[in-house]
Scaffold this motif. Sequence first.
Motif, PDB file in Angstrom:
ATOM      1  N   PHE A   1       0.934  -1.357   0.032  1.00 51.08           N
ATOM      2  CA  PHE A   1      -0.606   0.151   0.004  1.00 51.08           C
ATOM      3  C   PHE A   1       0.596   1.214   0.390  1.00 51.08           C
ATOM      4  CE2 PHE A   1      -4.307  -1.785   1.028  1.00 51.08           C
ATOM      5  CZ  PHE A   1      -3.984  -2.975   1.659  1.00 51.08           C
ATOM      6  N   CYS A   2       0.259   2.608  -0.895  1.00 55.45           N
ATOM      7  CA  CYS A   2       1.009   3.380  -0.638  1.00 55.45           C
ATOM      8  C   CYS A   2      -0.012   4.137  -0.229  1.00 55.45           C
ATOM      9  CB  CYS A   2       1.047   4.247  -1.877  1.00 55.45           C
ATOM     10  SG  CYS A   2      -0.024   4.615  -2.688  1.00 55.45           S
ATOM     11  N   ALA A   3       0.238   5.723   1.124  1.00 56.20           N
ATOM     12  CA  ALA A   3      -0.394   6.380   1.343  1.00 56.20           C
ATOM     13  C   ALA A   3      -0.152   7.189   1.592  1.00 56.20           C
ATOM     14  CB  ALA A   3      -0.630   5.704   2.822  1.00 56.20           C
ATOM     15  N   GLY A   4      -0.533   8.623   1.120  1.00 59.75           N
ATOM     16  CA  GLY A   4      -0.006  10.674   1.226  1.00 59.75           C
ATOM     17  C   GLY A   4      -0.613  10.718   1.439  1.00 59.75           C
ATOM     18  N   ASN A   5       0.020  12.143   2.046  1.00 58.91           N
ATOM     19  CA  ASN A   5      -0.800  13.606   2.971  1.00 58.91           C
ATOM     20  C   ASN A   5      -0.225  13.021   4.293  1.00 58.91           C
ATOM     21  OD1 ASN A   5      -0.092  15.132   0.708  1.00 58.91           O
ATOM     22  ND2 ASN A   5      -2.147  15.212   1.176  1.00 58.91           N
ATOM     23  N   ARG A   6      -0.535  14.200   5.164  1.00 58.40           N
ATOM     24  CA  ARG A   6      -0.504  14.194   6.734  1.00 58.40           C
ATOM     25  C   ARG A   6      -1.676  13.045   6.844  1.00 58.40           C
ATOM     26  NH1 ARG A   6       3.529  16.967   7.886  1.00 58.40           N
ATOM     27  NH2 ARG A   6       2.650  17.396  10.390  1.00 58.40           N
ATOM     28  N   LYS A   7      -2.961  13.238   5.829  1.00 56.44           N
ATOM     29  CA  LYS A   7      -4.109  12.098   6.689  1.00 56.44           C
ATOM     30  C   LYS A   7      -3.459  11.099   6.255  1.00 56.44           C
ATOM     31  CE  LYS A   7      -8.832  13.292   6.751  1.00 56.44           C
ATOM     32  NZ  LYS A   7     -10.127  14.199   6.916  1.00 56.44           N
ATOM     33  N   LEU A   8      -3.229  10.005   5.723  1.00 58.70           N
ATOM     34  CA  LEU A   8      -2.247   9.494   4.888  1.00 58.70           C
ATOM     35  C   LEU A   8      -3.546   8.742   4.280  1.00 58.70           C
ATOM     36  CD1 LEU A   8       0.022   7.328   7.635  1.00 58.70           C
ATOM     37  CD2 LEU A   8       0.302   8.968   5.395  1.00 58.70           C
ATOM     38  N   VAL A   9      -4.357   9.244   2.889  1.00 61.60           N
ATOM     39  CA  VAL A   9      -4.709   8.614   2.571  1.00 61.60           C
ATOM     40  C   VAL A   9      -4.013   7.271   1.387  1.00 61.60           C
ATOM     41  CG1 VAL A   9      -6.910   8.828   0.409  1.00 61.60           C
ATOM     42  CG2 VAL A   9      -6.395  11.006   1.868  1.00 61.60           C
ATOM     43  N   PHE A  10      -5.095   6.249   2.327  1.00 64.08           N
ATOM     44  CA  PHE A  10      -4.522   4.601   1.415  1.00 64.08           C
ATOM     45  C   PHE A  10      -4.938   4.459  -0.560  1.00 64.08           C
ATOM     46  CE2 PHE A  10      -1.608   2.705   4.946  1.00 64.08           C
ATOM     47  CZ  PHE A  10      -2.440   3.448   6.001  1.00 64.08           C
ATOM     48  N   GLY A  11      -4.097   4.068  -0.580  1.00 62.57           N
ATOM     49  CA  GLY A  11      -4.307   3.138  -1.785  1.00 62.57           C
ATOM     50  C   GLY A  11      -5.373   2.201  -1.859  1.00 62.57           C
ATOM     51  N   ALA A  12      -5.302   1.140  -2.785  1.00 67.56           N
ATOM     52  CA  ALA A  12      -6.311  -0.003  -2.403  1.00 67.56           C
ATOM     53  C   ALA A  12      -5.388  -1.360  -1.943  1.00 67.56           C
ATOM     54  CB  ALA A  12      -7.022   0.215  -3.412  1.00 67.56           C
ATOM     55  N   GLY A  13      -4.388  -1.305  -2.875  1.00 69.39           N
ATOM     56  CA  GLY A  13      -3.365  -1.842  -2.940  1.00 69.39           C
ATOM     57  C   GLY A  13      -3.446  -2.345  -3.929  1.00 69.39           C
ATOM     58  N   THR A  14      -1.371  -2.865  -3.913  1.00 66.41           N
ATOM     59  CA  THR A  14      -1.275  -4.040  -5.411  1.00 66.41           C
ATOM     60  C   THR A  14      -0.388  -5.394  -4.389  1.00 66.41           C
ATOM     61  OG1 THR A  14       0.162  -2.254  -6.299  1.00 66.41           O
ATOM     62  CG2 THR A  14       0.575  -4.496  -6.561  1.00 66.41           C
ATOM     63  N   ILE A  15      -1.814  -6.178  -4.962  1.00 67.35           N
ATOM     64  CA  ILE A  15      -1.497  -7.857  -4.775  1.00 67.35           C
ATOM     65  C   ILE A  15      -0.174  -8.540  -4.726  1.00 67.35           C
ATOM     66  CG2 ILE A  15      -2.032  -9.752  -3.993  1.00 67.35           C
ATOM     67  CD1 ILE A  15      -5.376  -8.320  -3.461  1.00 67.35           C
ATOM     68  N   LEU A  16       0.365  -8.801  -4.803  1.00 57.05           N
ATOM     69  CA  LEU A  16       1.733  -9.810  -5.072  1.00 57.05           C
ATOM     70  C   LEU A  16       2.044 -10.714  -4.644  1.00 57.05           C
ATOM     71  CD1 LEU A  16       4.488  -9.888  -6.740  1.00 57.05           C
ATOM     72  CD2 LEU A  16       5.647  -8.432  -4.443  1.00 57.05           C
ATOM     73  N   ARG A  17       2.269 -11.907  -5.912  1.00 58.83           N
ATOM     74  CA  ARG A  17       2.086 -13.218  -5.869  1.00 58.83           C
ATOM     75  C   ARG A  17       3.024 -13.636  -6.108  1.00 58.83           C
ATOM     76  NH1 ARG A  17      -0.515 -12.858  -2.086  1.00 58.83           N
ATOM     77  NH2 ARG A  17      -2.721 -13.159  -1.323  1.00 58.83           N
ATOM     78  N   VAL A  18       3.940 -14.408  -5.514  1.00 60.44           N
ATOM     79  CA  VAL A  18       5.665 -15.109  -5.959  1.00 60.44           C
ATOM     80  C   VAL A  18       5.272 -16.244  -6.291  1.00 60.44           C
ATOM     81  CG1 VAL A  18       7.724 -14.873  -6.096  1.00 60.44           C
ATOM     82  CG2 VAL A  18       6.721 -13.495  -5.201  1.00 60.44           C
ATOM     83  N   LYS A  19       4.951 -16.454  -7.863  1.00 55.70           N
ATOM     84  CA  LYS A  19       5.335 -18.532  -7.630  1.00 55.70           C
ATOM     85  C   LYS A  19       7.207 -18.813  -7.598  1.00 55.70           C
ATOM     86  CE  LYS A  19       4.211 -17.400 -12.408  1.00 55.70           C
ATOM     87  NZ  LYS A  19       4.008 -17.716 -13.349  1.00 55.70           N
TER      88      LYS A  19
END
Lengths: 107, 115
Positions: free
Chosen positions: A88-106
Amino acid sequence: GQQVMQIPQYQHVQEGEDFTTYCNSSTTLSNIQWYKQRPGGHPVFLIQLVKSGEVKKQKRLTFQFGEAKKNSSLHITATQTTDVGTYFCAGNRKLVFGAGTILRVKS
Amino acid sequence: GAGVSQSPSNKVTEKGKDVELRCDPISGHTALYWYRQRLGQGLEFLIYFQGNSAPDKSGLPSDRFSAERTGESVSTLTIQRTQQEDSAVYLCASSPRGQGDYGYTFGSGTRLTVV
């Protein structure tokens, strides 16, 4: 209101391949933070970027903050199975979070 | 304590009942935050406390939700007349100072299931 978008939503890579997730904001950010959440776990703070164009490295992870402070990226070199999770990234002082990137590793 | 402690870890409740969730932040952390995370989704901001200042309640989804914190200690999040859409993991986090100055330390969350 401010929105933070992350792409891709999901990525499945072969162990040893590189991985990058991108974070984009509709407005200029004062700062950006990155978190990792393992499956079934809670978010864990990775790093904070504040300056325009800033680049920080943590072992195989490289974080960048764009010159205009509207975007950021996280790059993982030579992924390992331990990298699995949601980033997840989160920006600004109020920390608005992005929806995230799911990583899977084979392996 | 060493980390952010949340209780209970799991809560199953009947629709219409009230629930109270507890968060014990890291000692000395003046800032405390509540977030909600629905299954497979991102983190939704609920409320922010900073020291003795008035809390930022702008993320509370309805008047059924309320939270309290006394000074820089424990916080409780109360959901009245629970609905099925309230089912989620409720995460608490704390940080040494105000929003965005430092990384947040999250607790393990309370998984709320409304049946």
